[in-house]
Design an enzyme around this catalytic site. Structure first.
Site, PDB file in Angstrom:
ATOM      1  N   HIS A  10       0.813  -1.218   0.000  1.00  0.00           N
ATOM      2  CA  HIS A  10       0.000   0.000   0.000  1.00  0.00           C
ATOM      3  C   HIS A  10       0.845   1.266   0.000  1.00  0.00           C
ATOM      4  CE1 HIS A  10      -3.421  -2.538   0.538  1.00  0.00           C
ATOM      5  NE2 HIS A  10      -3.037  -2.952   1.728  1.00  0.00           N
ATOM      6  N   GLU A  32      11.337  -5.164  -4.485  1.00  0.00           N
ATOM      7  CA  GLU A  32      10.198  -5.902  -3.943  1.00  0.00           C
ATOM      8  C   GLU A  32      10.539  -7.392  -3.974  1.00  0.00           C
ATOM      9  OE1 GLU A  32       7.333  -7.507  -2.320  1.00  0.00           O
ATOM     10  OE2 GLU A  32       7.081  -5.331  -2.466  1.00  0.00           O
ATOM     11  N   CYS A  42      -6.701  -6.541   2.745  1.00  0.00           N
ATOM     12  CA  CYS A  42      -7.978  -6.386   3.448  1.00  0.00           C
ATOM     13  C   CYS A  42      -9.114  -7.090   2.701  1.00  0.00           C
ATOM     14  CB  CYS A  42      -8.307  -4.909   3.645  1.00  0.00           C
ATOM     15  SG  CYS A  42      -8.124  -3.903   2.164  1.00  0.00           S
ATOM     16  N   GLY A 112       6.307  -2.742   5.237  1.00  0.00           N
ATOM     17  CA  GLY A 112       5.077  -3.304   5.774  1.00  0.00           C
ATOM     18  C   GLY A 112       5.263  -4.122   7.030  1.00  0.00           C
ATOM     19  N   LYS A 132      -1.816 -13.318   4.923  1.00  0.00           N
ATOM     20  CA  LYS A 132      -1.343 -11.952   4.733  1.00  0.00           C
ATOM     21  C   LYS A 132      -1.314 -11.547   3.265  1.00  0.00           C
ATOM     22  CE  LYS A 132       1.042  -8.073   5.477  1.00  0.00           C
ATOM     23  NZ  LYS A 132       0.415  -6.857   6.017  1.00  0.00           N
ATOM     24  N   PHE A 422     -31.851  15.915   7.058  1.00  0.00           N
ATOM     25  CA  PHE A 422     -32.896  14.951   7.392  1.00  0.00           C
ATOM     26  C   PHE A 422     -33.643  14.558   6.127  1.00  0.00           C
ATOM     27  CE2 PHE A 422     -37.591  14.628   8.284  1.00  0.00           C
ATOM     28  CZ  PHE A 422     -37.557  13.281   8.625  1.00  0.00           C
TER      29      PHE A 422
END
Length: 453
Positions: A10, A32, A42, A112, A132, A422
């Site tokens: 992220h 990476e 998520c 991370g 994960k 409202f």
């Protein structure tokens, strides 16, 4: 300018895309260790449960997109050493076993977090899995096809979401946690009790207040042994929490005791040439004003974007976080922000709270659902410090509103008179958020406050 980025989930991906746009003349390189970037962990339970059928939709970028932006992308490269004095990096190409060396003017550290793996006998048995990343998600899907009984260890967000996914797919499910109730980091007991009751009504076994002592099996897991018993099982998913992945910078920048990197308002570490963001970082927690470790994708994306804005010079401050989060489990929608009574007690912070139960829209409408809202505030200043909501109606956006209230320093007294629209399809003339403020005022002054029109 040479910018090196380590990690691209992220925070790293947000930093990379923004830096490539803002500084087209910069030489940007990312390292990476996985073969993908930007996986939305998520959404892991949705993927495992089949709600998300196309896994590619859980990636919001790709190595190809980053390369098109002019970024040097080194996938499956694991950084082994950072020399902060010489400003150099040593990395290993995991495909060729070749060592790669690089230097940087600015370093962005976005490595991370990693799941906590309890040091228990049998934890390395086959079918004891972590939850994960993308690879782990696919492993869970494949292994769960043959499993009849699945045990989830850890009753946080990912754990309870996986329990729901497995139960819906027809599996027998056991949920184990050392704490005596689920979701204790996010919600107080009056909010978790209905979720637990719902789980039990669906045949889910809850073993709460039990600690896992070991895993048993002959090569493959066959049972989980707890402090009070034994659970026969075919598959175990460990969801016991996350820890910041910051070993490369240990002793080189300031950290919290748990290893989370401290950053200033501009995402800069104690080393002026190193910036950090995401789950490897501590972040300013507005309800207390202190650094806290709150690994959320929302925090990570904001922090990564701020790194890009501030890497040349301090430009935009991080406003901090309330740790705002939400969850949908079966028919229930829940969300929280800031301090609960549970978390405040753990921090030895004195809070006062008001809880209301109200229909989310007028009774003359064909349908209406109960809303349970709890707002916590400082008993002296009356400043709002936290809020929780639970309902079958999706009123979770109210917690985003209360998050803003906390961030801006609003008091519980002011909350009763905030201007909300409202419309009978959506709410009542006095919004339930207003009613919490009015009820608190009545509680504080011992005089009758208006509760409707």
């Amino acid at each position: 300018m040479r910018i090196a980025v380590i990690g691209s989930t992220h925070a790293g991906t947000a930093a990379l895309k923004n830096m490539a746009t803002l500084y087209p003349e910069a030489q940007i390189t990312v390292y990476e260790r996985n073969d993908n970037v930007s996986f939305l962990s998520c959404g892991l339970a949705l993927y495992v449960g089949g709600v998300v059928e196309n896994a590619q939709s859980l990636f919001y970028s790709s190595p190809e997109e980053l390369r098109k932006l002019g970024i040097q992308v080194n996938m499956q490269h694991e950084v082994k050493e950072i020399d902060t004095e010489k400003q150099t990096i040593e990395a290993l190409n995991l495909l060729t076993n070749e060592t790669v060396y690089d230097r940087y003017d600015k370093l962005v550290f976005t490595t991370g977090s990693w799941p906590v793996i309890p040091p228990l006998d049998g934890v390395n048995l086959e079918n004891v899995l972590l939850a994960k990343n993308y690879v782990q998600s696919n492993t869970i899907i494949e292994k769960s096809k043959e499993a009849e009984h699945i045990t989830v260890v850890g009753a946080g967000y990912i754990g309870v979401e996986l329990v729901e996914a497995f139960e819906k797919s027809g599996k027998k499910v056991t949920l184990i946690d050392g704490v005596d109730r689920i979701l204790n980091k996010y919600l107080d007991q009056e909010f978790t009790d209905p979720v637990e009751a719902d789980f039990r009504s669906r045949g889910i076994e809850l073993r709460l207040g039990e600690s896992v002592e070991k895993f048993e099996g002959n090569g493959k897991v066959e049972a989980v042994v707890t402090s009070t018993g034994r659970v026969q099982t075919d598959l175990v998913i460990l969801c016991v929490g996350f820890k910041p992945n910051t070993g490369l910078l240990t002793g080189k920048v300031d950290m919290l005791p748990n290893g989370a990197i401290k950053v200033n308002d501009f995402m800069q570490t104690s080393d002026p040439n190193i910036f950090s963001a995401g789950d490897c970082c501590a972040v300013k927690y507005n309800p207390t004003g202190d650094h806290a470790y709150i690994p959320l994708a929302t925090n990570a994306v904001r922090m990564g974007t701020l790194v890009a804005r501030n890497i040349l010079e301090p430009t935009i401050k991080n406003v901090g976080t309330q740790g705002t989060s939400g969850l949908h489990i079966y028919d229930l929608n829940m969300a929280s922000t800031g301090l609960t009574e549970t978390s405040a007690s753990a921090m030895a912070i004195n809070v006062k709270s008001i809880t209301i139960n109200d229909n989310h829209r007028p009774e003359f409408m064909p349908t209406s659902e109960n809303v349970q809202l709890k707002v916590s505030f400082d008993p002296d200043s009356h400043r709002i410090l936290g809020a929780q909501v639970l309902s079958k109606a999706d009123v979770t956006q109210s917690i985003n509103t209360l998050s803003v209230c906390i961030q801006s320093g609003m008091t519980i007294d002011e909350l009763g008179y905030v201007d909300f629209f409202f419309q009978p399809h959506f709410n009542q003339p006095f919004n339930f958020i207003n009613k919490a403020g009015l009820a608190a005022a009545e509680q504080n002054t011992k005089t009758l406050a208006p509760v409707g029109v």
